[in-house]
Each structure stands twice: as C-alpha cells, then as structure tokens.
Write an enzyme that holds these catalytic residues in place. Structure first.
Site, short mmCIF file in Angstrom:
data_model
loop_
_atom_site.label_atom_id
_atom_site.label_comp_id
_atom_site.label_asym_id
_atom_site.label_seq_id
_atom_site.Cartn_x
_atom_site.Cartn_y
_atom_site.Cartn_z
N ASP A 168 -30.38 -21.90 -1.95
CA ASP A 168 -30.39 -22.66 -0.70
C ASP A 168 -31.72 -23.35 -0.39
O ASP A 168 -32.79 -22.74 -0.51
CB ASP A 168 -30.08 -21.75 0.48
CG ASP A 168 -28.82 -20.95 0.32
OD1 ASP A 168 -28.19 -21.02 -0.75
OD2 ASP A 168 -28.45 -20.24 1.28
N GLU A 179 -21.51 -19.20 6.85
CA GLU A 179 -22.89 -19.13 6.41
C GLU A 179 -23.59 -20.45 6.70
O GLU A 179 -22.95 -21.48 6.89
CB GLU A 179 -22.96 -18.90 4.89
CG GLU A 179 -22.36 -17.62 4.38
CD GLU A 179 -22.66 -17.43 2.90
OE1 GLU A 179 -23.37 -16.47 2.59
OE2 GLU A 179 -22.21 -18.24 2.07
N TRP A 199 -34.10 -19.09 -11.31
CA TRP A 199 -32.99 -19.35 -10.39
C TRP A 199 -33.49 -19.95 -9.08
O TRP A 199 -34.52 -19.55 -8.53
CB TRP A 199 -32.26 -18.04 -10.09
CG TRP A 199 -31.27 -18.14 -8.97
CD1 TRP A 199 -31.53 -18.00 -7.62
CD2 TRP A 199 -29.89 -18.46 -9.08
NE1 TRP A 199 -30.37 -18.19 -6.90
CE2 TRP A 199 -29.35 -18.46 -7.76
CE3 TRP A 199 -29.03 -18.70 -10.15
CZ2 TRP A 199 -28.00 -18.71 -7.50
CZ3 TRP A 199 -27.69 -18.96 -9.90
CH2 TRP A 199 -27.19 -18.96 -8.59
N MET A 200 -32.70 -20.89 -8.52
CA MET A 200 -32.93 -21.45 -7.19
C MET A 200 -31.59 -21.58 -6.50
O MET A 200 -30.58 -21.89 -7.12
CB MET A 200 -33.60 -22.83 -7.30
CG MET A 200 -33.72 -23.57 -5.97
SD MET A 200 -34.58 -25.17 -6.12
CE MET A 200 -33.44 -26.08 -7.17
#
Length: 636
Positions: free
Chosen positions: A123, A301, A120-121
């Site tokens: 930001d 965010e 997973w990746m």
C-alpha cells in the site's frame, strides 16, 4: 540492453546491490525472530524446489522440454487480519513454476513506475507535499520479496516521476506495532504541522491506531519520525473485531471545529465507515453512528474520503464542503480485493454520507480501476491545487517467480482526479502531466482504415516503454441490436467476435502474436435501442508461462453523443495502465511475456469486428526511464 533469447542463460535474477537503506536498527528493537526465521525458511524451501530446474537449463530452446516443479502457494496476511497478499487466483492448487530465464525476469522490472530496489512493497501511505518535495511512504518488507515484517519505506521527488529513496520512516519496534507498521494517512494542519495516523498490529495481533509526527518540521526530507509516547490513540470499540479496525484516513475539519478521521470496519457482512473526532490528535471520541454502511460488502479497508468540485477543474483540500461539492467515498473490499467508489453528498452536521445513486453505492457500483489495483489513496497537492491518486499494483505471477527476481509490486503512475462534469456520475482519472516529460521519439499514424478482421503493425521502435493515445471512428448509427448481454470478463476476450467489436490496440506482442495483450472497445446494442460501449483488456494470451494469472478485465464506459472513442495506454514492461474516454474507465494490467520482450515486443492496431470498419488515429511516444536512486544523504 542487448538480448539474444535464443542463447539466454537461465540463472537466478541478480537483484540490485544490497543496501541497508540507511537504516540501522537500535539494539532495543524487537523483531519477532520466529516469524522472520519462518519467512526465511519458506523462501529457502521455495528456492530448493527450483534450484535443480535452474541449474539444468542451458538455453531458451530447452525450456519447452524441462519438467517444471510444482509449488504449493502460501497464503499471506489473512491470519494477521489483513487482505490476502498472495496471488489469490493461484492459491487453490499446486502451481507449475515456469522456467524463467534471467533475461525474462530482468525485463519485467519497470522503467518509469516507482518501486524500491528490491523486496516486497504494497500500500501507498501518507503521501504529502512539504517544502518542495513530494513524499511517498509505502508498506515494505525489508527482508524478502513476500509480504511480512511490514515497515514504512520512504521516497521523495520534486516531480512525482523521478525519485530518491530515503531511510525507513518507521519500523515495527513498539508493542503497539511490533507485528507491522500498517497503512496510514497524513494530515497537514493549518499551521503547517504534519500529523501521521497509522494502523499498528500489536503484540497480541490487535489492530490499533497510532500517532507519529516529524521530529524536525524544518527538514524538507522529513527523515526522522517520532511515535507518540501514549500510543495507541484509538482501539477497537465495543462490537468491532480486533482484526477489523484499520487504515485511518486524512482528517477533515467538521463544522464544530473538531477534526474527523474515518476508519474502515465491518459488522458481520456489512462494510462500515466509523468516524472519530479530535481536537489534538491524541484523544478521540467515536461518533454515535457510522458515516455509511453497505450490507453484503464485507470488510472495508483503506477507506478514502475526499471532496471534488462540480464546477471547477482544480482539486480541493479534504476539509472543503459546500453547494458545488460532491464527496467521493472509496473502499478497498477485503472480500474481492478491488477498489470501489461512489459519488455522494456529505451532511457534516449529521455526519452522514448519502450516495447519489443507491444502485452505484460503494462496493456494488463503480470501481476505481477494473484491473489489478488495490489500496489506493489520494492526497491534496497544495503545490498545484490538485487531487492526486496512488494505487498499489500487485503481481499476478507466482510467489516463486517473485522470489527469483527479488522484488514484488509497483506503484501506479500518480493520477489526477476530478469530477466528470459531462456525465455527472463518475470521476475522471488521468496520468499526471509530469509523466509527459519522459516522452522521446514519437510516431503519428493518421486515418488508418481497419476493415473487419484487419490487423496493422505499427513501427514504434522499442515497444516496451510507451505512451499511446488512440482514437477510433465508427458509424454507430448503423448499429442494430447486437450482443446485448456482453461482458468483458466473461466474453472470451479479444478473439470473441461480434458485429461491432472488438477493435483497438495490441501491445507487448511478438511477431507471430503467440503472446499479446489487446486493449479494446466492444459496442453492443440491446432491445432498448441504446448503444453501450465496453472497454476491455485481455491477458489470456499475454504470456506462455504457466504460473501467471491471465484474466480479461474491463467494464462499460460512458460515451456521450458526438464523442470519439479514445484510449490512452502507458506501457512499461510488465505493467499496462489503460484509460478510456479521458479516464472514465481505467484498467491496470500486469503481464509477463516470455517472447514479446526487448526488441521482440510489437504494437498492432486490430479490428476483430465482423460488421463494421473502423478508422484509427494514433500518437505513440517512446518513454525514457525515470531516475530512481538513493538520496545522497552526505550532501544533506
């Protein structure tokens, strides 16, 4: 890669060989075993629900006759106080998992977009340029292809296209970040020192801001990072929720010589930008009033704040201000998972930012990208005097499919950002010049007449990695009132015909167009006599798979008098980045075809308008793959 989908064996996708990425955790590292074990258990549960299906598939013909299992999607991130990391469109009910084959899943991996070898990746973090290398840090789960256990991945490049993976920059090993080393930004000080501020999720799940810096500034690779011994340096102030305080920006110098850092938050449903001052990056003072607030926009965010020149085409250092400068304020809205921005004026004395147009304020006006795009971050590239933009491109398939293929998410091609001096109301985003080095064989199609209802196939060779530039001429003065209430997202897509649209390109289509991804213009005219142009990307028929979100993206785009309609598409397997009118409106799409892959992928021109003919000019380039590999540390 040779493929015969008629005889493709359906097996679990074989990821790249395991690599510890050069990181060997210290014996003292605290790893939250319960969270890790629960993640492993959930992954095993998902696999067990799929394994019977996988073992019983024999060839492509069988797929339509296999009963697919139902899997209950899992929400990720929200309970920890960050935005939803699962595909929110698939969370409302059980998902019928499509029987993906190894060939289909292998095809989805991109050729020239950055992504790690596996897992997973999300930001992009702290991008910077240092001693001849561009550095990209990113949110990464070293354990699985789902969100969790967030670590900082690290990669370097000399051209922002070809990359080397390096060992992890930071891992969650302290009480103040044991639940995640979250998003942060880099600041390069005038003496060359590098300061990295990032959000940590503490052992009590409180969001705090922490300081890190390179152990050896003379190392071009910046391999080792030191966390400040007295972290955290900022904690949620009174009135701010413990899970509503995250994502520090790059710092800028105020008129008093002190550095300022912005952090996103909210008060009730009002999104706000807090600003802190510091002289040494270890002690901070919260300024009395927020820099900006927009009611009804919810949690902000990944706030970004930077200047753009209104007179020059070069980028600006983050601290620049003056009479020929506008400031961009951008926020990623937790409520709807989109990136919004606005142009405005920053009064550094009062620390107030004011939008040029209150109707286009942050969160209610312009979006950075109208597709699948979030948590974007810019940095000033002092090497080439330009402002560059990164964005996280998440998946829109099911988590079960991501676990099968062993990875999730890519980063966008970096985009250069400038002020649009023609309109004065928006920024322009354009793929960096370096991506053109990957262009190989080219095709040119000139003055292709597209009559109403026309479809023209373009022979462009292997159509899975492309750079396409197309222009369209239409006699707009003949347009009378038509489709005044048109909206891309609610229009019914490219099959909804009007007098003056849609027309454009179809990519990743099979020969019969059972699967296709149209990107197009649609012109409308209201009773006020003003023609409006819409730029849309239709994914409703992009895949026959059942566990894929298929939306129509888009918005209006400014087309000034005398301008030709133009679009540019970067097609790279499961991602399509589309730019209209030089980057005034941008759409990123994730698509997962089951038929329109490998040599079966085609490109078409189309005109589905009923009342006008269009003349198209198209330049197409096949794109080579980027080189993305592990850095040979033994030679460093």
């Amino acid at each position: 890669m040779a493929t015969d989908l008629e005889h493709a064996t359906s097996t679990i996708y074989s990821p790249l060989p395991d690599s510890d990425n050069g990181y060997h955790p210290p014996s003292s590292e605290r790893r939250r075993p319960i969270a890790l074990l629960s993640g492993i258990f959930l992954s095993m549960l998902l696999f067990s629900s799929l394994i019977a299906l996988i073992l019983n598939q024999h060839n492509q013909h069988d797929i339509d006759h296999v009963k697919s299992p139902l899997v209950k999607p899992v929400s990720r991130g929200v309970s920890h106080g960050v935005s939803e990391k699962s595909n929110s469109q698939l969370l409302s009910s059980d998902v019928e998992v499509y029987p993906w084959t190894n060939a289909m899943l292998s095809w989805q991996r991109t050729g020239f977009h950055f992504q790690p070898p596996k897992n997973w990746m999300n930001d992009p973090n702290g991008p910077l340029y240092h001693m001849g290398w561009y550095h990209l840090f990113y949110q990464y789960n070293r354990d699985a292809a789902v969100w969790g256990n967030i670590t900082w991945g690290h990669a370097i490049s000399t051209d922002l296209i070809n990359w080397y993976h390096l060992p992890f920059a930071m891992v969650p090993d302290q009480w103040y970040d044991i639940n995640g080393v979250w998003t942060g930004s880099a600041t390069i000080l005038p003496d060359g020192r590098i300061v990295m501020l990032y959000t940590g999720d503490t052992n009590e799940e409180v969001q705090v801001q922490n300081l890190a810096y390179p152990a050896n500034l003379s190392d071009p690779l910046l391999l080792d990072w030191i966390k400040y011994s007295n972290n955290p340096v900022m904690v949620p102030p009174p009135g701010i929720g413990t899970k509503d305080f995250r994502d520090p920006t790059t710092a800028w110098l105020g008129p008093n010589g002190k550095w300022r850092v912005a952090i996103g938050s909210k008060v009730n449903k009002t999104g706000i930008t807090l600003v802190y001052e510091t002289t040494d990056f270890t002690s901070y003072a919260l300024l009395d009033e927020v820099m900006h607030a927009v009611p009804g926009t919810g949690m902000w965010e990944c706030v970004d704040f930077y200047p753009v020149s209104t007179t020059e085409s070069n980028g600006l250092d983050t601290s620049v201000n003056g009479p020929s400068v506008k400031h961009v304020l951008k926020s990623s809205l937790d409520d709807d998972k989109n990136d919004y921005y606005a142009l405005g004026t920053y009064d550094s004395i009062s620390n107030k930012w004011t939008p040029d147009d209150p109707n286009l304020d942050v969160g209610i006006g312009l979006r950075v990208d109208y597709g699948k795009y979030y948590a974007s971050k810019t940095f000033y590239d002092q090497n080439k005097q330009r402002r560059l933009l990164w964005g996280w491109i998440g998946e829109t398939d099911s988590e079960a499919a991501d676990i099968l293929k062993g990875w999730a998410s890519v980063q966008s091609i970096p985009r250069e950002v400038v002020f649009d001096r023609k309109t004065g109301t928006n920024i322009l985003q354009w793929p960096i010049k370096e991506v053109e080095k990957l262009r190989s064989k080219s095709w040119v199609y000139q003055k292709v007449l597209l009559e109403p209802g026309c479809l023209v196939s373009l022979d462009v060779g292997l159509a899975t990695q492309l750079d396409i530039i197309a222009t369209f001429d239409i006699e707009t003065q003949t347009i009378e009132e038509a489709d005044a209430g048109y909206n891309c997202t609610t229009s019914g897509g490219s099959f909804s015909r009007g007098a003056f649209g849609p027309f454009g390109l179809v990519v990743l289509a099979d020969e019969t167009r059972t699967e296709q991804t149209p990107v197009y213009f649609y012109i409308t005219k209201g009773s006020d006599g003003v023609a409006r142009t819409h730029f849309c990307a239709d994914q409703t028929k992009s895949s026959t798979a059942s566990d894929v979100t298929k939306l129509v993206y888009g918005s209006n785009v400014h087309v000034l008098e005398g301008e030709t309609l133009s679009m540019r598409l970067l097609v790279d397997h499961s991602i399509v980045e589309s730019f209209a009118q030089g980057g005034r409106t941008v759409i990123t799409s994730r698509v997962y075809p089951t038929k329109a892959i490998y040599t079966s992928a085609k490109v078409f021109l189309f005109n589905n308008a009923t009342g006008v003919s269009v003349t198209a000019n198209v330049n197409v380039w096949n794109m080579d793959s980027a080189r993305i590999d592990h850095f040979p540390l033994g030679q460093h």
